[in-house]
Scaffold this active site. Structure first.
Site, PDB file in Angstrom:
ATOM      1  N   CYS A  39       1.019  -1.114  -0.323  1.00 51.15           N
ATOM      2  CA  CYS A  39       0.172   0.064  -0.127  1.00 51.15           C
ATOM      3  C   CYS A  39       0.913   1.308   0.011  1.00 51.15           C
ATOM      4  CB  CYS A  39      -0.911   0.080   1.051  1.00 51.15           C
ATOM      5  SG  CYS A  39      -0.198  -0.012   2.778  1.00 51.15           S
ATOM      6  N   ASN A  46       2.333   1.410   4.287  1.00 46.51           N
ATOM      7  CA  ASN A  46       2.849   0.135   4.845  1.00 46.51           C
ATOM      8  C   ASN A  46       2.518   0.097   6.464  1.00 46.51           C
ATOM      9  OD1 ASN A  46       5.539  -2.119   5.347  1.00 46.51           O
ATOM     10  ND2 ASN A  46       3.599  -2.536   4.896  1.00 46.51           N
ATOM     11  N   CYS A 104      -1.007   0.764   7.285  1.00 45.27           N
ATOM     12  CA  CYS A 104      -2.741   0.388   7.624  1.00 45.27           C
ATOM     13  C   CYS A 104      -2.807  -1.051   6.776  1.00 45.27           C
ATOM     14  CB  CYS A 104      -3.605   1.776   6.911  1.00 45.27           C
ATOM     15  SG  CYS A 104      -3.190   3.086   8.070  1.00 45.27           S
ATOM     16  N   ARG A 105      -3.159  -0.825   5.453  1.00 44.51           N
ATOM     17  CA  ARG A 105      -3.803  -1.856   4.566  1.00 44.51           C
ATOM     18  C   ARG A 105      -2.892  -3.040   4.421  1.00 44.51           C
ATOM     19  NH1 ARG A 105      -5.148   2.253  -0.195  1.00 44.51           N
ATOM     20  NH2 ARG A 105      -3.340   3.124   0.866  1.00 44.51           N
ATOM     21  N   SER A 106      -1.686  -2.757   4.083  1.00 45.06           N
ATOM     22  CA  SER A 106      -0.746  -3.856   3.672  1.00 45.06           C
ATOM     23  C   SER A 106      -0.351  -4.702   4.856  1.00 45.06           C
ATOM     24  CB  SER A 106       0.464  -3.484   2.659  1.00 45.06           C
ATOM     25  OG  SER A 106       1.256  -2.532   3.391  1.00 45.06           O
ATOM     26  N   ASP A 142      -7.919   3.739   1.013  1.00 41.96           N
ATOM     27  CA  ASP A 142      -7.031   4.157   2.165  1.00 41.96           C
ATOM     28  C   ASP A 142      -7.836   4.810   3.485  1.00 41.96           C
ATOM     29  OD1 ASP A 142      -5.028   5.321   3.672  1.00 41.96           O
ATOM     30  OD2 ASP A 142      -4.378   6.677   2.110  1.00 41.96           O
TER      31      ASP A 142
HETATM   32  P1  4NP Z   1      -1.767   2.848   4.007  1.00 39.48           P
HETATM   33  O1  4NP Z   1      -2.424   4.056   4.917  1.00 39.48           O
HETATM   34  O2  4NP Z   1      -1.295   3.280   2.765  1.00 39.48           O
HETATM   35  O3  4NP Z   1      -2.884   1.963   4.143  1.00 39.48           O
HETATM   36  O4  4NP Z   1      -0.582   2.305   4.970  1.00 39.48           O
HETATM   37  C1  4NP Z   1      -1.448   5.247   4.926  1.00 39.48           C
HETATM   38  C2  4NP Z   1      -0.588   5.719   5.881  1.00 39.48           C
HETATM   39  C3  4NP Z   1      -0.111   6.638   6.006  1.00 39.48           C
HETATM   40  C4  4NP Z   1      -0.062   7.712   4.783  1.00 39.48           C
HETATM   41  C5  4NP Z   1      -0.965   7.627   3.723  1.00 39.48           C
HETATM   42  C6  4NP Z   1      -1.817   6.216   3.938  1.00 39.48           C
HETATM   43  N1  4NP Z   1       0.606   8.786   5.087  1.00 39.48           N
HETATM   44  O5  4NP Z   1       0.481   9.604   4.102  1.00 39.48           O
HETATM   45  O6  4NP Z   1       1.542   9.034   5.815  1.00 39.48           O
END
Ligand code: 4NP
Length: 171
Positions: free
Chosen positions: A24, A27, A29-31, A142
């Site tokens: 994602c 890294n 939240c989702r992945s 997201d």
């Molecule tokens: P992820 O979520 O891609 O599912 O881990 C996010 C975590 C952090 C950010 C964006 C999305 N960020 O911009 O810091």
């Protein structure tokens, strides 16, 4: 967008060891949640020795961090203990993994763009293609700027998609 199981999945299913990387943006939240859900499923089915699972992010700003606290809490409530530490995607991932599972279109397009060969490009697939429910969605959205419902939705999508992914890999 029509969902289809990508052809490369059949090739990976034939391997003794199936190496899967979930990707994602951050890294956190989702992945890592996808990795945790898949790990739990693989363990439940007694398939641990046949899989190598990891996750990574296209944005390296959270490198070294545990998953977002909200993601960990929601996952823990469903029985998943997320202990992965965030790391950025590296070029060696295209050699080290058989399947690279992207959470959204931006992740998918960026991974396909980074892939050094056509073969590496074909390893990049979308998580949503394995999700059987939620016909209104075309990616795993997201949750970072969302509330609790966003994190629950991510887990609903991942539980659905990982079962189908694993079914397609263990035929
Ligand atoms: P992820 O979520 O891609 O599912 O881990 C996010 C975590 C952090 C950010 C964006 C999305 N960020 O911009 O810091």
């Amino acid at each position: 967008m029509k969902r289809e199981i990508p052809e490369v999945v059949g090739k990976v299913a034939a391997k003794d060891k199936k190496r899967i990387l979930f990707v994602c943006l951050g890294n956190i939240c989702r992945s890592p949640a996808a990795e945790g859900v898949m790990r739990h499923l693989v363990e439940t089915r007694g398939l641990t020795d046949s899989f190598e699972l990891d996750s990574a992010g296209l944005y390296g700003g959270h490198a070294g961090e545990l998953p977002d606290r909200r993601m960990r809490v929601h996952a823990y409530q469903r029985g998943y203990n997320l202990t992965h530490h965030s790391r950025p995607v590296r070029m060696s991932d295209f050699d080290d993994f058989d399947l690279i599972v992207a959470m959204d279109h931006s992740n998918y397009d960026r991974l396909r763009g980074l892939a050094p060969t056509v073969e590496a490009q074909e390893k990049v697939v979308r998580m949503i293609d394995f999700v059987k429910g939620f016909p209104q969605l075309d990616c795993v959205p997201d949750p970072y700027y969302e509330g609790a419902a966003g994190f629950e939705l991510v887990l609903d999508l991942l539980e659905d998609g990982c079962v189908n992914l694993l079914d397609n890999l263990s035929v």
